[in-house]
Enzyme design. Structure first.
Site, mmCIF file in Angstrom:
data_model
loop_
_atom_site.group_PDB
_atom_site.id
_atom_site.type_symbol
_atom_site.label_atom_id
_atom_site.label_comp_id
_atom_site.label_asym_id
_atom_site.label_seq_id
_atom_site.Cartn_x
_atom_site.Cartn_y
_atom_site.Cartn_z
ATOM 1 N N ARG A 1 0.886 -1.278 0.159
ATOM 2 C CA ARG A 1 -0.179 -0.160 -0.113
ATOM 3 C C ARG A 1 0.933 1.439 0.047
ATOM 4 O O ARG A 1 0.569 2.145 -0.840
ATOM 5 C CB ARG A 1 -1.076 -0.035 1.236
ATOM 6 C CG ARG A 1 -1.652 1.176 1.421
ATOM 7 C CD ARG A 1 -2.589 1.599 0.416
ATOM 8 N NE ARG A 1 -3.378 2.833 0.601
ATOM 9 C CZ ARG A 1 -3.119 3.931 0.380
ATOM 10 N NH1 ARG A 1 -1.845 4.292 0.028
ATOM 11 N NH2 ARG A 1 -3.982 5.103 0.817
ATOM 12 N N ILE B 1 0.008 6.588 8.465
ATOM 13 C CA ILE B 1 -1.052 5.948 8.863
ATOM 14 C C ILE B 1 -1.091 4.671 7.952
ATOM 15 O O ILE B 1 -1.658 4.449 6.900
ATOM 16 C CB ILE B 1 -2.404 6.536 8.497
ATOM 17 C CG1 ILE B 1 -2.640 7.829 9.380
ATOM 18 C CG2 ILE B 1 -3.535 5.621 8.964
ATOM 19 C CD1 ILE B 1 -3.856 8.548 9.280
ATOM 20 N N PRO B 2 0.163 3.818 8.324
ATOM 21 C CA PRO B 2 -0.045 2.493 7.472
ATOM 22 C C PRO B 2 -1.266 1.734 7.554
ATOM 23 O O PRO B 2 -1.610 1.304 8.429
ATOM 24 C CB PRO B 2 1.341 1.845 8.472
ATOM 25 C CG PRO B 2 2.065 2.752 9.015
ATOM 26 C CD PRO B 2 1.012 3.664 9.391
ATOM 27 N N HIS B 3 -1.656 1.098 6.458
ATOM 28 C CA HIS B 3 -2.817 0.174 6.414
ATOM 29 C C HIS B 3 -2.578 -0.556 5.119
ATOM 30 O O HIS B 3 -1.817 -0.212 4.246
ATOM 31 C CB HIS B 3 -4.045 0.927 6.338
ATOM 32 C CG HIS B 3 -4.153 2.048 5.428
ATOM 33 N ND1 HIS B 3 -3.546 3.340 5.357
ATOM 34 C CD2 HIS B 3 -4.909 2.178 4.157
ATOM 35 C CE1 HIS B 3 -3.770 4.107 4.376
ATOM 36 N NE2 HIS B 3 -4.612 3.391 3.605
ATOM 37 N N GLY B 4 -3.520 -1.702 5.126
ATOM 38 C CA GLY B 4 -3.308 -2.533 3.840
ATOM 39 C C GLY B 4 -3.964 -2.119 2.500
ATOM 40 O O GLY B 4 -4.694 -0.938 2.646
#
Length: 146
Positions: A45, A59-62
């Site tokens: 991502r 804001i790490p997210h998939g």
């Protein structure tokens, strides 16, 4: 959503943004929020579109494809006093607070929005970055219903 103190990590340091993202993902895995295959999707991502949001936060997210790997909505907060660079050598983007998130359905969008609104005021980011306990961070974020 209620911030879980066991998912708040203080005074961490990372050599690379990939290391930082992996750490966030591992916290979500160990908390039972996502499966292990969500972690590489978080790194993917960031390659597709940077998870750096400005004001010293990321804001790490998939990826959308990794939604199947989300078991329940969750958030981990990681304080990185020396910062981790989410940019490149020509355009550094230093994050001192990371919010690793996973959301069922479209709940991740709500999380991103709430975090972004809270962190739009750089004074709030400074409070998070300077906090000395997980309680401090939880109290700051729970007060604004992040």
């Amino acid at each position: 959503m209620e911030i879980q103190k066991d998912l708040i990590h203080l005074r961490k340091s990372f050599a690379t943004k990939e290391d930082a993202i992996t750490f966030c993902g591992e916290q979500l895995v160990s908390g039972g929020y996502v499966t292990e295959s969500y972690v590489p999707a978080m790194i993917e991502r960031n390659k597709e579109l940077s998870v750096y949001m400005g004001n010293f936060i990321a804001i790490p997210h998939g990826t959308d494809a990794a939604k199947k790997d989300v078991l329940k909505t969750g958030i981990t907060i990681v304080q990185v006093p020396r910062g981790v660079d989410f940019g490149d050598e020509n355009d550094p983007k230093i994050a001192t607070v990371l919010f690793g998130i996973a959301g069922v359905g479209n709940e991740h969008l709500d999380l991103i929005q709430k975090i972004s609104i809270f962190c739009a005021d750089v004074d709030n980011v400074v409070k998070l970055a300077d906090a000395t306990t997980a309680d401090e961070i939880a109290n700051l974020l729970n007060a604004v219903e992040v």
